[in-house]
Design an enzyme around this catalytic site. Structure first.
Site: not given
Ligand code: PGA
Length: 251
Positions: A9, A95, A97, A167, A173
């Site tokens: 992603n 997602h 975000e 997630e 992140g």
């Molecule tokens: P990350 O993100 O691997 O950077 O923690 C995962 C995601 O947001 O799908």
């Protein structure tokens, strides 16, 4: 058996030329991966070039978001037919975000999932709790809310094209991965939920990816969990070497 699905992603990283340079380097590195589905969710501007360049390889390209209408006065949005014609095979929906920064709700997620499926795309539908929700003991309730409402009204036949990504927001992140036990626990909740919604057969066949700071160093132990069927990977999917190590997690 469920075929593991390792998917990058990229979020808002990589211009067209950067995306193509990645693909050029990564294609050969993942070509030998047997029994693994490989995907990259990429920014809209790079999708067409990436999909063209990925043709004939084992890498599938997907969008990171879509609108539920086929077309219309929705400035800045991208429709399912646009993704399809660009060469996308799937789209990531819901997602955290998108939920956090762009006002996505279970209701809009559900509309997007339905539009994507109707338009011929596979879907990765994301769910997961924040740190506060986990600390309040609400992980199961939040994940249940996301999955139940995000996938409401789908048929078992439609579910064959849906992947659920668990997630935990606190692991995205942050470098703070869920322990394999925490991932397995949430995945088992999701599978049981799917059994209640769509029946045992669909629940057994549906892939549930884990996402949140997956990297080459921890992918194997995460993937070893019985209900973890893949990974949705942000940061560690941006470099060809690292992405290839994830795809080749069995090696
Ligand atoms: P990350 O993100 O691997 O950077 O923690 C995962 C995601 O947001 O799908």
């Amino acid at each position: 058996m469920r075929t593991p699905f390792i998917c990058g992603n990229w979020k808002m990283y990589k211009t067209v030329s950067e995306a193509l340079a990645f693909l050029d380097a990564a294609k050969g590195l993942v070509a030998g991966a047997a029994g693994v589905e490989v995907g990259i969710g990429a920014p809209a501007t790079a999708l067409k070039s990436l999909a063209d360049a990925a043709r004939g390889s084992n890498i599938r390209i997907g969008g990171e978001n879509c609108h539920w209408e086929k077309e219309g006065a929705f400035t800045g949005e991208i429709s399912v037919p646009m993704l399809v014609e660009a060469g996308c095979a799937f789209v990531i929906v819901g997602h955290s975000e998108r939920r956090q920064y762009f006002g996505e709700t279970n209701e809009t997620v559900n509309r997007k999932v339905k539009a994507a499926l109707a338009g011929g795309l596979a879907v990765i539908m994301c769910c997961g709790e924040t740190l506060g929700e986990r600390e309040a003991g609400r992980t199961g309730a939040v994940v249940t809310d996301h999955v139940k409402n995000g996938l409401a009204g789908l048929t078992p036949a439609e579910m064959t094209k849906v992947v659920v990504a668990y997630e935990p927001v606190w692991a995205i992140g942050t470098g703070r991965t869920a322990t394999p036990g925490q991932a397995q626990e949430a995945h088992a909740v999701i599978r049981e939920l799917l059994a209640g919604m769509f029946g045992d057969q669909t629940a057994e066949a549906t892939r549930i990816q884990y996402g949140g700071s997956v990297k080459p160093e921890n992918v194997e132990e995460i993937m070893a969990q019985p209900d973890v069927d893949g990974a949705l990977v942000g940061g560690a999917s941006l470099k060809p070497d690292s992405f290839a190590k994830l795809v080749n997690f069995r090696a």
